[in-house]
Enzyme design. Structure first.
Site, PDB file in Angstrom:
ATOM      1  N   ARG A  91       2.907   3.517  10.114  1.00 28.00           N
ATOM      2  CA  ARG A  91       3.761   3.215   9.132  1.00 28.00           C
ATOM      3  C   ARG A  91       5.318   4.095   9.534  1.00 28.00           C
ATOM      4  NH1 ARG A  91       0.038   2.982   4.481  1.00 28.00           N
ATOM      5  NH2 ARG A  91       2.192   2.734   3.335  1.00 28.00           N
ATOM      6  N   HIS A 114      -6.297   5.538  -0.983  1.00 24.86           N
ATOM      7  CA  HIS A 114      -7.158   4.213  -1.636  1.00 24.86           C
ATOM      8  C   HIS A 114      -8.449   4.657  -2.054  1.00 24.86           C
ATOM      9  CE1 HIS A 114      -3.475   2.228   0.377  1.00 24.86           C
ATOM     10  NE2 HIS A 114      -3.415   1.168   0.056  1.00 24.86           N
ATOM     11  N   LYS A 159       8.530   6.227  -0.194  1.00 25.83           N
ATOM     12  CA  LYS A 159       7.126   6.647  -0.710  1.00 25.83           C
ATOM     13  C   LYS A 159       7.085   7.120   0.776  1.00 25.83           C
ATOM     14  CE  LYS A 159       5.340   1.619   0.607  1.00 25.83           C
ATOM     15  NZ  LYS A 159       4.932   0.886   0.959  1.00 25.83           N
ATOM     16  N   HIS A 160       5.856   8.029   0.521  1.00 17.81           N
ATOM     17  CA  HIS A 160       5.209   8.502  -0.944  1.00 17.81           C
ATOM     18  C   HIS A 160       5.320   9.903  -0.896  1.00 17.81           C
ATOM     19  CE1 HIS A 160       2.742   5.365   1.480  1.00 17.81           C
ATOM     20  NE2 HIS A 160       2.755   4.743  -0.170  1.00 17.81           N
ATOM     21  N   ASP A 201       1.810   5.538  -7.580  1.00 16.65           N
ATOM     22  CA  ASP A 201       1.320   4.767  -6.155  1.00 16.65           C
ATOM     23  C   ASP A 201       0.538   3.865  -7.380  1.00 16.65           C
ATOM     24  OD1 ASP A 201       0.109   2.830  -4.480  1.00 16.65           O
ATOM     25  OD2 ASP A 201       0.106   5.039  -3.171  1.00 16.65           O
ATOM     26  N   ASP A 211       5.321  -4.963  -0.599  1.00 17.26           N
ATOM     27  CA  ASP A 211       5.189  -3.527   0.116  1.00 17.26           C
ATOM     28  C   ASP A 211       5.235  -4.552   1.497  1.00 17.26           C
ATOM     29  OD1 ASP A 211       4.364  -1.153  -0.780  1.00 17.26           O
ATOM     30  OD2 ASP A 211       2.581  -2.592  -1.923  1.00 17.26           O
ATOM     31  N   ARG A 268       2.980  -8.274   3.324  1.00 19.42           N
ATOM     32  CA  ARG A 268       2.392  -9.270   2.294  1.00 19.42           C
ATOM     33  C   ARG A 268       2.778 -10.668   2.823  1.00 19.42           C
ATOM     34  NH1 ARG A 268      -0.478  -4.947   2.337  1.00 19.42           N
ATOM     35  NH2 ARG A 268      -0.406  -3.226   1.055  1.00 19.42           N
TER      36      ARG A 268
END
Length: 353
Positions: free
Chosen positions: A140, A183, A170-171, A252, A64, A72
Site C-alpha cells: 500500500r 486493526h 494517511k496515516h 482512523d 478507502d 472497496r
C-alpha cells in the site's frame, strides 16, 4: 451545524432507522465500505439517499479506494487498480513514468468514485516503508524513500483533486515502522526522533492537502502514553507544528483494537487531543462477534461536538476540493496505464486489507 464525526452505514440501502438517525446525528460525512456496494445503480442510489437524509446535496461521502488490496469498489462496479507499491517500483526505474502513473492512477480512481457519487478518497498512503513494516501496509506504500513517496504522493493528490475528489493523506505522521496491525493491537514504535522525522517528510511536503487521517500508533520518542490519534503531543507538536499540517484531521477508525475504552471515551479523547473529526467505520473484522453498531454510532455522535472554530474552518476548506472534475480522457488514460505496464490488474494482488 454538522457534528464532528464521519459514520458508516450498515447495508446496501438505508432503512428507516438509519435515515432517521443520520437526519438527527448530522455527521460531517459518511464512509462506505465493500459491504455497501452491490452494483453501480445501487451505489448511486445509496449515495443519493445519504445526502437526502443529511439534507445536503454536497455532503462528503468517503471511501478507502487505494488500489491493490484496499479497493472497496471492485469489478464490475469499478476496475481493479494497481497497488501503490507497483507505481513506486516503476518510479525507481523511470521517475517520469512513475509520476505520470501516480497521477493517472489517482485521476482514474477519482473518475471511478465521482461517477458513483463519492467525493472523498482516503488515499494516498504516504507511509514510508522500512525493514519492520507490517504487511497491513506493505505494498500500500509507494517506497522506502521519503522523497519518492512525497513526489508520488503529490502526483496522486493532484490526480484526485483534478477529478473533483478530495484526498485524505494517511496515516499521519507515519505507519511504516509499525510491526503490528493496528486493526488488531496497538503498535508501539521505539525509533529515534531523527528516524521518525525522516518518515514525516512526505507529510510535510503535502501539508497543504485538505485532509489527513491519523495513525493509531504510539511513538515513544515523542509520547509513550498514547497513540497519535489520542495524543495532544503528537497532534500539536508533530502534526500541526513540525509537519505543518493545517487541514482537517480525522481519526482512523475508532473501531480498531489499537484503541481502548468505550466509543464515547474514544471520541472524547481524540477530539480533546486535537482531531477535528472522528471516524466510526461501523464495521467488524472477519470472525469478530456481532456488535450493536447503532449503539456504537449513537455513543460516538453523543460524544462528538458540533463543528466550530478552527475545526469548522478546516472542514469547509476540505469541502472546497469536492468540486467539479476537470475535463478527462478516460480511455486515453486507461491506454496509457496499460502502456506503462499497469493496466491489467489481477486478483492475485492479494486479499483485502
Amino acid at each position: 451545524m454538522a457534528r464532528a464525526c464521519i459514520l458508516g452505514v450498515m447495508g446496501q440501502r438505508l432503512d428507516a432507522d438509519e435515515r432517521s438517525f443520520l437526519r438527527e446525528a448530522r455527521p460531517f460525512g459518511v464512509i462506505v465500505f465493500g459491504r455497501n456496494v452491490h452494483s453501480s445503480d445501487q451505489l448511486r442510489a445509496l449515495c443519493g439517499d445519504i445526502r437526502e437524509a443529511l439534507d445536503d446535496a454536497g455532503a462528503p461521502i468517503f471511501v478507502d479506494q487505494e488500489g491493490g488490496r484496499v479497493q472497496r469498489l471492485r469489478p464490475p462496479v469499478a476496475p481493479r487498480r494497481p497497488a501503490l507499491g507497483r507505481i513506486g517500483a516503476l518510479y525507481h526505474r523511470d521517475e517520469a513514468a512513475g509520476l505520470r502513473a501516480s497521477y493517472l492512477h489517482h485521476r482514474l480512481l477519482a473518475d471511478d468514485l465521482k461517477s458513483h457519487g463519492i467525493n472523498a478518497d482516503c488515499a494516498p498512503c504516504l507511509d514510508v516503508l522500512s525493514a519492520d513494516t507490517h504487511q497491513i501496509i506493505g505494498d500500500r506504500a509507494f517506497s522506502d524513500d521519503p522523497q519518492a513517496v512525497a513526489a508520488l504522493g503529490r502526483a496522486g493528490v493532484t490526480g484526485l483533486h483534478d477529478g473533483g475528489v478530495a484526498a485524505v493523506i494517511k496515516h499521519i505522521p507515519g505507519h511504516g515502522r509499525a510491526r503490528v496491525d493496528s486493526h488488531q493491537a496497538l503498535p508501539v514504535v521505539e525509533a529515534r526522533r531523527e528516524d521518525l522525522e525522516r518518515d514525516f517528510a512526505p507529510f510535510r511536503a503535502l501539508a497543504d492537502t485538505g485532509m489527513a487521517m491519523t495513525a493509531h500508533v504510539t511513538y515513544s520518542a515523542f509520547d509513550a502514553n498514547g497513540c497519535a490519534t489520542i495524543s495532544p503531543v503528537i497532534i500539536t507538536e508533530v502534526i500541526r507544528k513540525a509537519i505543518g499540517f493545517d487541514g482537517l484531521l480525522m481519526s482512523d477508525d475508532l473501531s480498531m483494537k489499537a484503541l481502548g475504552g468505550s466509543f464515547a471515551e474514544r471520541t472524547r479523547r481524540a477530539i480533546a487531543a486535537g482531531c477535528d473529526v472522528v471516524l466510526h467505520g461501523n464495521g467488524a473484522l472477519v470472525g469478530e462477534p456481532a456488535r450493536d453498531l447503532m449503539a456504537e454510532m449513537r455513543a460516538v455522535t453523543e460524544a462528538a461536538p458540533e463543528l466550530e472554530g478552527e475545526a469548522l474552518r478546516r472542514a469547509m476548506r476540505a469541502r472546497d476540493f469536492m468540486g467539479e472534475a476537470a475535463a478527462f480522457d478516460r480511455a486515453g488514460a486507461e491506454a496509457e496505464m496499460a502502456d506503462l505496464g499497469l493496466g491489467d490488474i489481477r486478483a492475485s494482488e492479494g486479499a483485502r486489507a
